[in-house]
Design an enzyme around this catalytic site. Structure first.
Site, PDB file in Angstrom:
ATOM      1  CG  ASP A  90      -5.838  -0.719  -4.354  1.00  0.00           C
ATOM      2  OD1 ASP A  90      -4.666  -0.804  -3.981  1.00  0.00           O
ATOM      3  OD2 ASP A  90      -6.177  -0.743  -5.555  1.00  0.00           O
ATOM      4  CG  LEU A  91      -3.290   5.353  -4.398  1.00  0.00           C
ATOM      5  CD1 LEU A  91      -4.231   6.453  -3.926  1.00  0.00           C
ATOM      6  CD2 LEU A  91      -1.856   5.703  -4.013  1.00  0.00           C
ATOM      7  CG  ASP A  92      -1.501   2.664  -7.943  1.00  0.00           C
ATOM      8  OD1 ASP A  92      -1.562   3.896  -7.903  1.00  0.00           O
ATOM      9  OD2 ASP A  92      -0.460   2.029  -7.719  1.00  0.00           O
ATOM     10  CB  THR A 105      -1.415   5.366 -10.990  1.00  0.00           C
ATOM     11  OG1 THR A 105      -2.061   4.601  -9.990  1.00  0.00           O
ATOM     12  CG2 THR A 105      -1.362   6.811 -10.572  1.00  0.00           C
ATOM     13  CE  LYS A 137      -5.111  -2.828 -13.799  1.00  0.00           C
ATOM     14  NZ  LYS A 137      -6.478  -2.652 -14.285  1.00  0.00           N
ATOM     15  CB  SER A 157      -1.730   1.543  -1.811  1.00  0.00           C
ATOM     16  OG  SER A 157      -0.944   1.520  -2.981  1.00  0.00           O
ATOM     17  CB  ALA A 158       1.055  -3.057  -3.405  1.00  0.00           C
ATOM     18  CE  LYS A 206      -3.363  -4.284  -1.724  1.00  0.00           C
ATOM     19  NZ  LYS A 206      -3.735  -3.130  -2.551  1.00  0.00           N
ATOM     20  CD  GLU A 246      -7.282  -4.117  -3.922  1.00  0.00           C
ATOM     21  OE1 GLU A 246      -7.241  -4.078  -5.158  1.00  0.00           O
ATOM     22  OE2 GLU A 246      -6.284  -3.926  -3.222  1.00  0.00           O
ATOM     23  CG  ASP A 247      -7.525  -1.746  -9.054  1.00  0.00           C
ATOM     24  OD1 ASP A 247      -6.978  -1.828  -7.932  1.00  0.00           O
ATOM     25  OD2 ASP A 247      -6.893  -1.600 -10.110  1.00  0.00           O
TER      26      ASP A 247
END
Ligand code: B16
Ligand code: MG
Length: 215
Positions: free
Chosen positions: A8-10, A16, A44, A115-116, A146, A170-171
């Protein structure tokens, strides 16, 4: 045996989430909706337009705007977000991430981004780490976001590794659910609340050893 890594990114590679929060808060306040950090947690991993829908429901404004007006509101939020993002640089990569992806590259383990965020390519470029990822899922090409597993299944397909041989990072609660449903080993990067359905939870990549993970 782990053969692929999906990120995942953020909240995993770069923090971010604070910028998303500020941008949504500005927009929400402009349309007279209260917005706090606790509510922001529920956004998120959720796409831009779904986030807007949740905010409108939260503020009892769901029937006020037309589809076109909602698109304009989402664009306005993205402009605020991009403005806040303008200063990000490699120093914003979260601790341990760069070492981790550098080692993955040395070991020829393919890495993908799931990432979304439609801004993922821009952010990776600003962080100067785009060359570590052989695939970035285009979130606009997905039927469902997601917690649906589609994004992670697509990422596994793009790196040509079966899901059960991948590890995902993932966060968000929605992201961990998506990994669980995709049959991918889920490592939770914990910031605020707990991620109870993660197979393993850490606070940062500095707690992870890629050699033990790949065994
Ligand atoms: P954008 P992730 C998600 O990224 C964020 O967690 C979520 O808050 C945001 O609404 C979503 O991206 C869409 O982002 O507006 O940039 O397209 O955690 O899936 O990397
Ligand atoms: Mg995230």
């Amino acid at each position: 045996m782990v053969k692929g890594l999906i990120f995942d990114l953020d909240g995993v590679i770069v923090d971010t989430a604070g910028y998303h929060y500020l941008a949504w808060k500005k927009l929400a306040n402009e349309i007279e909706i209260d917005f706090d950090e606790k509510f922001n947690e529920s956004l998120k991993g959720i796409s831009r337009i779904e986030s807007l829908d949740k905010i409108l429901i939260h503020g009892h404004r769901q029937n006020i705007f037309s589809t076109d007006e909602k698109m304009l509101l989402a664009e306005r939020k993205n402009d605020y977000y991009l403005n806040l993002l303008s200063e990000i640089s490699p120093k914003d990569i979260l601790p341990g991430v760069l070492d981790f992806i550098q080692q993955a590259k040395e070991y020829n383990i393919p890495c993908a981004i799931a990432s979304a965020s439609q801004n993922a390519p821009t952010i990776l470029n600003k962080l100067d780490i785009d060359n570590y990822f052989i695939a970035i899922v285009d979130p606009t090409s997905l039927k469902k976001g997601k917690p649906d597993p589609e994004i992670f299944l697509r990422a596994a397909e793009l790196i040509d590794v079966p899901p059960h041989l991948c590890v995902g990072f993932e966060d968000s609660i929605a992201g961990i659910q998506a990994l669980n449903q995709a049959g991918i080993y889920a490592i939770g990067i914990v910031a605020e609340g707990p991620l109870p359905n993660a197979d393993k939870a850490v606070h940062s990549f500095t707690e992870l050893d890629i050699n033990s993970l790949l065994k």
